[in-house]
Design a protein around this motif. Structure first.
Motif, PDB file in Angstrom:
ATOM      1  N   GLU A  92      38.627  -3.016  39.174  1.00  0.00           N
ATOM      2  CA  GLU A  92      39.145  -4.008  39.923  1.00  0.00           C
ATOM      3  C   GLU A  92      38.115  -4.050  41.207  1.00  0.00           C
ATOM      4  O   GLU A  92      38.144  -5.369  41.672  1.00  0.00           O
ATOM      5  CB  GLU A  92      40.532  -3.741  40.421  1.00  0.00           C
ATOM      6  N   VAL A  93      37.596  -3.029  41.699  1.00  0.00           N
ATOM      7  CA  VAL A  93      36.830  -3.071  42.867  1.00  0.00           C
ATOM      8  C   VAL A  93      35.632  -3.835  42.784  1.00  0.00           C
ATOM      9  O   VAL A  93      35.436  -4.803  43.571  1.00  0.00           O
ATOM     10  CB  VAL A  93      36.517  -1.687  43.374  1.00  0.00           C
ATOM     11  N   VAL A  94      35.026  -3.504  41.691  1.00  0.00           N
ATOM     12  CA  VAL A  94      34.013  -4.283  41.382  1.00  0.00           C
ATOM     13  C   VAL A  94      34.231  -5.747  41.045  1.00  0.00           C
ATOM     14  O   VAL A  94      33.652  -6.487  41.330  1.00  0.00           O
ATOM     15  CB  VAL A  94      33.228  -3.606  39.886  1.00  0.00           C
ATOM     16  N   ARG A  95      35.204  -5.987  40.185  1.00  0.00           N
ATOM     17  CA  ARG A  95      35.493  -7.506  39.479  1.00  0.00           C
ATOM     18  C   ARG A  95      36.047  -8.194  40.725  1.00  0.00           C
ATOM     19  O   ARG A  95      35.558  -9.472  40.817  1.00  0.00           O
ATOM     20  CB  ARG A  95      36.756  -7.275  38.771  1.00  0.00           C
ATOM     21  N   GLU A  96      36.575  -7.957  41.706  1.00  0.00           N
ATOM     22  CA  GLU A  96      37.021  -8.673  42.746  1.00  0.00           C
ATOM     23  C   GLU A  96      36.333  -8.432  44.274  1.00  0.00           C
ATOM     24  O   GLU A  96      36.604  -9.024  45.106  1.00  0.00           O
ATOM     25  CB  GLU A  96      38.629  -8.421  42.925  1.00  0.00           C
ATOM     26  N   GLY A  97      35.616  -7.376  44.131  1.00  0.00           N
ATOM     27  CA  GLY A  97      34.787  -7.162  45.372  1.00  0.00           C
ATOM     28  C   GLY A  97      33.157  -7.098  45.227  1.00  0.00           C
ATOM     29  O   GLY A  97      32.616  -7.784  45.843  1.00  0.00           O
ATOM     30  N   THR A  98      33.060  -5.883  44.659  1.00  0.00           N
ATOM     31  CA  THR A  98      31.556  -5.678  45.073  1.00  0.00           C
ATOM     32  C   THR A  98      30.404  -6.229  44.400  1.00  0.00           C
ATOM     33  O   THR A  98      29.282  -6.859  44.747  1.00  0.00           O
ATOM     34  CB  THR A  98      31.202  -4.036  44.923  1.00  0.00           C
ATOM     35  N   ARG A  99      30.780  -6.973  43.511  1.00  0.00           N
ATOM     36  CA  ARG A  99      30.106  -7.818  42.511  1.00  0.00           C
ATOM     37  C   ARG A  99      29.706  -8.937  43.437  1.00  0.00           C
ATOM     38  O   ARG A  99      28.685  -9.738  42.977  1.00  0.00           O
ATOM     39  CB  ARG A  99      30.505  -8.154  41.338  1.00  0.00           C
ATOM     40  N   PHE A 100      30.349  -9.445  44.177  1.00  0.00           N
ATOM     41  CA  PHE A 100      30.199 -10.776  45.134  1.00  0.00           C
ATOM     42  C   PHE A 100      29.386 -10.395  46.283  1.00  0.00           C
ATOM     43  O   PHE A 100      28.935 -11.274  47.018  1.00  0.00           O
ATOM     44  CB  PHE A 100      31.516 -11.023  45.726  1.00  0.00           C
TER      45      PHE A 100
END
Length: 305
Positions: free
Chosen positions: A270-278
């Motif tokens: 979830e951290v990647v999907r909603e945060g760090t990938r941006f």
């Protein structure tokens, strides 16, 4: 933990008078006017980096963005992140920028009530007035959602918010995100994100029985995350032992793919999907550089992690 027990013991010794004093004890400090003009795009970026969308949106239930988060199950009860839309009744539609600043940096609501530390405000304490203005400008663009978030399901004694004043006195540490002289710009940027907005230590550091981070074991992993999941150790030696490099860690923060070809699961997905990938490639690389630097742990003040 010792600080917390000392405070609790002090209240017990003072008895009813001590309890009354704690309940009446005001927390937080005055906020100077936020006069800086906010940048919506920068605020949206910071909101992504800070996990606002991930925590305050109930994706599984089809909830609207920032209208209130999915349940966070902990040993103290179940917490529900609140509605952060511009709705005047259930969201932040009637807040001021200064009230928003106090909530984000100090963990105190407009009515003076302290927030539960399920909201990681301790990591946001060093946000500048510009950061606050940018976030505030971005949140003003969120459509109102006329729905209240569910009430926290917390039993006695954890439902007594005055007790959070003791918790804050024991475990509210400065995130210490300021640049370190002699370090590269990338390392300092990684430090600012890891220790601040991205609040990696919130999950990757073990906690004591009072829910405070074990400051002597920063980034050493946490086997008891909310919901029963786990967070591995992310100290330099642990990352290196598991074949992490700056490049593949930065790549994982973008894609969720690990060096072994596996994918992140649970809360990290979830951290990647909603945060760090941006985040920008430079910011993801800066985070990886900071985490993998062998001097990072030794250079940090453990009381601030």
């Amino acid at each position: 933990m010792r600080r917390f027990l000392t405070l609790v013991s002090g209240v017990a010794v003072l008895g009813t008078a001590g309890l009354g004093a704690v309940i009446a004890w005001p927390v937080g400090s005055a906020v100077t006017p936020i006069a800086t003009e906010g940048n919506v795009d920068r605020g949206a970026y910071l909101a992504r980096a800070s996990g606002c969308i991930a925590c305050h949106t109930n994706f599984e239930a089809g909830g609207a963005p920032l209208a209130g988060g999915a349940p966070l199950e902990t040993p103290f009860g179940t917490f529900y992140p609140p509605n952060l839309t511009t709705d005047p009744k259930h969201g932040m539609g009637e807040w001021t920028a200064e009230q928003f600043a106090k909530a984000v940096r100090q963990g105190i609501g407009p009515d003076g009530t302290p927030y539960y530390p399920s909201f990681p405000y301790t990591f946001y304490a060093d946000f500048s007035d510009q950061d606050i203005a940018d976030l505030w400008a971005a949140f003003q663009t969120v459509p109102p959602v006329d729905e209240p978030a569910p009430e926290n399901d917390v039993s006695f004694p954890f439902d007594q918010r005055w007790g959070l004043k003791l918790w804050r006195a024991a475990f509210f540490y400065d995130p210490d995100t300021e640049p370190v002289e002699g370090r590269s710009g990338a390392w300092n940027r990684g430090r600012e994100l890891v220790r601040g907005a991205a609040h990696c230590g919130a999950c990757h550091t073990p906690r004591n029985l009072a829910g405070g981070r074990d400051i002597g074991a920063s980034f050493a992993g946490n086997a008891q995350l909310p919901g029963g999941s786990k967070a591995p150790a992310i100290r330099p030696k642990d990352l290196a032992k598991n074949d992490w490099t700056v490049s593949n860690l930065a790549y994982a923060l973008q894609t969720g793919i690990t060096p072994s070809g596996d994918a992140f699961g649970g809360s990290m997905a979830e951290v990647v999907r909603e945060g760090t990938r941006f985040l920008t490639p430079a910011d993801r690389e800066a985070m990886a550089l900071f985490l993998l630097n062998k001097d990072t742990v030794e250079a940090e003040n453990p009381a601030s992690n």
